[in-house]
Write a protein that holds these residues in place. Sequence first.
Motif, short mmCIF file in Angstrom:
data_model
loop_
_atom_site.label_atom_id
_atom_site.label_comp_id
_atom_site.label_asym_id
_atom_site.label_seq_id
_atom_site.Cartn_x
_atom_site.Cartn_y
_atom_site.Cartn_z
N GLU A 28 0.89 -1.19 -0.15
CA GLU A 28 -0.06 -0.20 0.08
C GLU A 28 1.11 1.22 -0.12
O GLU A 28 0.48 2.55 -0.33
CB GLU A 28 -1.21 -0.24 1.35
N ALA A 29 2.05 0.95 0.68
CA ALA A 29 2.57 2.60 0.89
C ALA A 29 3.65 2.50 -0.54
O ALA A 29 4.01 3.85 -1.15
CB ALA A 29 3.81 2.23 2.46
N GLU A 32 1.07 4.13 -2.87
CA GLU A 32 0.74 5.70 -2.73
C GLU A 32 2.31 6.34 -3.36
O GLU A 32 2.05 7.43 -3.31
CB GLU A 32 0.89 5.68 -1.41
N SER A 35 1.49 6.82 -6.51
CA SER A 35 0.79 7.54 -7.02
C SER A 35 1.05 9.64 -6.45
O SER A 35 0.81 10.26 -8.05
CB SER A 35 -0.82 7.75 -6.03
N ALA A 36 1.42 9.78 -6.15
CA ALA A 36 2.00 11.04 -4.75
C ALA A 36 3.02 11.49 -6.15
O ALA A 36 3.44 12.62 -6.10
CB ALA A 36 2.24 10.62 -3.84
N ARG A 42 -4.69 5.83 -12.41
CA ARG A 42 -5.34 4.39 -11.98
C ARG A 42 -5.15 2.72 -12.52
O ARG A 42 -4.93 1.88 -11.56
CB ARG A 42 -7.09 5.00 -12.00
N GLN A 49 -0.72 -3.51 -8.16
CA GLN A 49 -1.92 -3.84 -7.39
C GLN A 49 -1.17 -5.50 -7.42
O GLN A 49 -1.98 -6.99 -6.90
CB GLN A 49 -2.91 -3.61 -6.65
#
Length: 333
Positions: A28-29, A32, A35-36, A42, A49
Motif C-alpha cells: 500500500e505504501a 501511494e 501515485s503521489a 489509476r 497491485q
Amino acid sequence: MANQPSVTKVTETGEAVGGTIEGQSYIEAFLEMLSAERGAARNTLEAYQRDLKDFAGFLAGRRRGVHEASTEDIRAYLEALNNQGLSAATAARRLSAVRQFHSFLYADSVRTDDPCSTVEGPRRARPLPKTLSVAEVDGLLAASRETVDGRSHEEEVLAYKRARLVCLMEVLYATGLRVSELVGLPLSAVRGDQRFLTVTGKGGRERLVPLSDTARAAINDYVPLRARRLGDRVSPWLFPSRGRQGHLTRHRFAQLLKDLAASAGVDPKRVSPHTLRHAFASHLLANGADLRAVQQMLGHADISTTQIYTHVLDERLKELVETKHPLAKKDSA
C-alpha cells in the motif's frame, strides 16, 4: 530482518492473495508513492497491485512475507510463471513490478539489500504492433458516418450515438491517443483553439496534439448533440456516461469498435483502440513524418518505443519487394 508468521488472505472467490499483514502495508505504501511522487494513473496502480498480490500469494505458500523475499524466491516465482504457461511478456511485466517494489523497500531502508539485483528477466522477442491499412481505416470512418437524421426520441438518441462514434473515431485516428486518454478527455480540451488538443498522458505529462479538419468538424457536430442529450445534467467529460467513472469506459468503446469493424467488413479480431493508435503512427511515418514528431504526438518518453513502427514499415517494404518486384516474380515462376 526478523520473520513474522505468514497470514494468507483469501478473497470471497477463494483466491489467496497472501503475504503478511506488514507486507500488505508495504504494498500500500509503494502504491501511494507511485501515485503521489510519479503521478501514476489509476489503471497503472491497479496493474501494480494485481502483480504484487500475485507475488505475495506465491510467497505465502513459501511462508514468507512479500517484503522478505530472497533472490531464490524471485527466481522460483519466475519459474512458476513459466510452468503456468504465461508469456514472457507477462512474466517480464510482473518482474518489473517486483523490481520496483524492492527498489522502494531498499530506498526506504526497509531492507538492506535488493534481492532483484542479480535476477535476469525472461528474454522475449519484441512483437511488431498490429495495425490496419489506410483503406481499412477509411472503411471504419465511413461506417461511423452513416448517420440517421431523426425526429423521434429514439432517432435523436441514435443521432447522438452516431455523432459520438464519429467524434471518437476521427479524434483517435487524427491524434493517436491512448484509449484511456481519449475516453477521459475533459470537455475543456476542445474549447478555445481547436487546432490543437491538450492531452494529459502518463505520469501527468501534458502534450499538444494537432487536430485535423475532419476531427474538428466531428467535434463541432457532436458537442451540440451532447449538450442536448445531457439536458439539465452537467458533466466535465467530453464523452459523458452515467457509469461510475462518469465517462465512456475503455471497454465500452472497444465493444463499439468491434461492432463498427463488422459493419465495415474488417475482421473485428484485428481491430482495437490500440490498433488504431498503431495505424496513426505507421501511416504518418509511411508518408514521411519525422520520427521525433510522432514520438511527441504519441507521448512516448523514449524514442526507442516509437522506433518499433519503423520496423513495421521495413517488414512491409520487404513484403512489397518480394511480391511485386519483377525479379521476384521471375524467381517464383
